[in-house]
Design an enzyme around this catalytic site. Structure first.
Site: not given
Length: 639
Positions: A306, A390
């Site tokens: 990420d 998320y």
């Protein structure tokens, strides 16, 4: 060029004027008419010795550019002070992190592709405007994904019923797209078979919960018996925030922010006996690796970096009191860049507040009945990031007893799949009718540039072990703590062991406490789960940092990330394995401690439709750094 602002301290993040000035300097170096994307523009931090010595002369920016027409990445350093390019490294063997503009254009383009539309029609879907196309990174699964072969994505699809609907409730299983970011076109559409779309809504707003047809287990809708809870500090908070400089309860530090890492702490120290003692020079999250354990065609490529593939700055939330933080809040804004090199502000990107943390210490003298107790406070420095489905909430906690805690809370919506009713997923767990969550893990790699009372530090592995029965242990009850020096980088790649109560101790051998011991801090590891991949799987070759809970390396200002500078489509081997291969000495040296911990996620029905918070993290605790309990001087409570 005259900058709009000048910073008060050399570690302050770049201001808006500095970001745009840096882009202008870099743009002059680009070929005329080049299609340039500015991926990131951040402070190039000055050398540590210059910062600590107070003699920083040059304000610099570190820039990553993507030259789209040339399919090249450039790493540049520019001097804002001298209005000049310091270095310019052009690379064709790497892929830069993905930009928001690329992701949005990918989604729009996929939805116009006839092959994708035909696959959607086979599932009975005609309204493509309501589709959600999430542009997942390609990763690396062989030579076709190599960075020099082109810049690609592997988008996946979900379907909403109406605007504002939680589309993740309806995964379009088996439909995978290969997207060329250089040409901005769909290269391939793979359809691996039709699974019925789940029928139940997955909305979780207050209005949705008020509808019994959605949530029969909440017949009365939202709770009505939660009374107000107010946190009031009538005299204001106990901390002082001056720009990016923060002081609280003997702690002092600077709060930073970068495009890739998000929240960063600098020069963390604690005042003791009239002087500020350094503990950590720089603390940051270096990478998040999220691998999925489902081998099906829709999910096996899900192994995201990420930070290295996106960057946290672009996804950082603007925080709100009463929702994201609670109490007497102070905020810091952040400034990042867009693809054109313009400054973009993030209001309230960082939240700072105090919290009651329970008892600090207590004892009751049972003979006299005298009670002495003190309550603990902690300072919370936090930011929250939304990466697709998320939410990641990052918290640095400073305690009055000298402890430092790093906590990550995970929420949001699982990255799910659809399953035929009546089937049981082999590599996941049912979350709702027709919806399952693939098994997955979240690995967090934190970088701690340690500086306990100065740069000369050593790291020891500390194991509690039984003493063999014999003369030294006649009763069979003795155990000891064995210390093993991690003397070189080749020795400093370690795994946690709860059976031995293993922790790692950072010492300064040149500085002693009142007992004559070297001053130190302990690193108590977080959750000790390791990756579940086969050792030769492509994904784990790219994330070797996650195979160890502790790495120690010699300080190098250019070694910031556990997966290296450019993990996007990288085959692996970069980052910590590359740093540690130098096998530099670590005893009484300027060392960087890297800690990896994991949120191991086997999905539950309770994780649907939005996850309750999961908490993971680690703690740094003083061990001989002070001459006694540093929280002994806390004031007695007033009744």
């Amino acid at each position: 060029m005259t900058l709009e602002t000048r910073t008060a301290h050399p570690l302050d993040p770049l201001g808006a004027g500095e970001i745009e000035a840096a882009a202008d300097i870099a743009r002059r170096e680009c070929p005329p008419g080049a299609a340039v994307r500015f991926v990131s523009i951040d402070l190039r931090e000055p050398p540590k010795a210059e910062v600590l010595g107070g003699a920083v002369a040059d304000r610099q920016a570190s820039i990553v550019l993507h030259l789209r027409d040339e399919r090249a990445v450039v790493q540049a350093i520019v001097s804002l002070t001298r209005d000049a390019v310091v270095s310019w490294r052009r690379r064709t063997d790497a892929q830069a992190p993905l930009t928001v503009g690329e992701l949005l254009q990918c989604e729009q383009t996929v939805k116009t592709d006839e092959r994708w539309q035909e696959a959607m029609r086979r599932r009975g879907i005609e309204d493509f405007a309501l589709a959600m196309v999430d542009p997942w990174p390609t990763g690396y699964n062989g030579e076709d994904d190599a960075p020099e072969r082109g810049r690609t994505l592997r988008p996946l699809t979900w379907m909403r019923r109406f605007e504002g609907d939680n589309g993740y409730a309806r995964p379009v299983e088996g439909l995978v797209v290969r997207f060329d970011l250089d040409a901005m076109r769909v290269v391939e559409v793979s359809d691996h078979g039709i699974t019925p779309l789940p029928q139940r809504d997955g909305n979780y707003s207050e209005d949705a919960i008020s509808r019994p047809e959605n949530f029969p287990h909440f017949p009365d809708g939202p709770r009505r018996d939660v009374r107000p809870l107010e946190i009031v500090q009538p005299e204001g908070p106990s901390f002082e925030l001056d720009g990016h400089a923060l002081r609280w309860q003997k702690w002092s530090l600077r709060v930073g922010f970068t495009y890739r890492e998000g929240l960063v702490l600098h020069t963390v120290g604690y005042e003791d006996q009239g002087r500020t003692r350094p503990i950590v020079y720089r603390a940051s999250l270096g990478e998040m690796f999220v691998p999925y354990g489902d081998p099906s065609p829709t999910h096996y490529r899900k192994n995201v970096f990420d930070l290295g593939e996106f960057g946290l700055g672009i996804w950082t939330n603007s925080l709100r009191n009463g929702c994201d933080c609670l109490g007497e809040i102070r905020y810091l804004d952040a400034t990042i860049n867009d693809e054109d090199g313009r400054a973009v502000g993030i209001e309230n990107a960082i939240c700072i507040h105090e919290e009651d943390a329970g008892l600090a210490w207590k004892h009751t003298d049972f003979r006299t009945g005298r009670v002495e107790s003190r309550r603990m406070r902690r300072l919370v420095i936090s930011s929250i990031v939304t990466v697709g489905n998320y939410e990641y909430c990052y918290y640095w906690h400073l305690y009055q007893d000298g402890s430092i805690e790093y906590e990550v809370k995970l929420s949001g919506v699982i990255s799910d799949g659809a399953i035929t009713p009546g089937e049981v997923p082999a590599n996941g767990a049912l979350a709702a009718p027709g919806v399952y969550g693939p098994h997955h893990q979240h690995f967090f790699g934190v970088r701690l540039d340690m500086m306990l009372d100065g740069p000369g530090n050593s790291v020891y592995e500390m194991d509690s072990v039984p003493v063999p029965r014999g003369e030294a242990n006649p009763h069979g009850n003795a155990w000891e703590v064995r210390a093993t020096l991690l003397a070189r980088e080749s020795e400093a790649q370690r795994v946690a062991d709860a059976r031995k109560a293993r922790y790692w101790k950072i010492l300064n051998p040149s500085q002693r406490n009142a007992l004559g011991q070297p001053v130190g801090y302990r690193l108590h590891p977080g959750d000790g789960v390791l990756p579940m991949y086969d050792a030769e799987a492509h994904a784990i070759k790219r994330a070797r940092f996650a195979e160890k809970h502790l790495w120690v390396t010699a300080y190098d200002p250019d070694e910031l990330y556990p997966t290296g500078d450019f993990p996007n489509q990288h085959p692996g081997g970069g980052g910590l394995p590359e740093y540690a291969a130098k096998d530099r000495p670590l005893e009484d040296a300027d060392v960087v401690v890297w800690h990896t911990f994991c949120a191991h996620h086997v999905v539950r029905p309770e994780d649907w439709p939005v996850m309750p918070m999961t908490r993971v993290g680690f703690t740094l605790k003083p061990d001989g750094f002070f001459d006694g309990n540093p929280a002994l001087d806390l004031p007695a409570p007033h009744h």
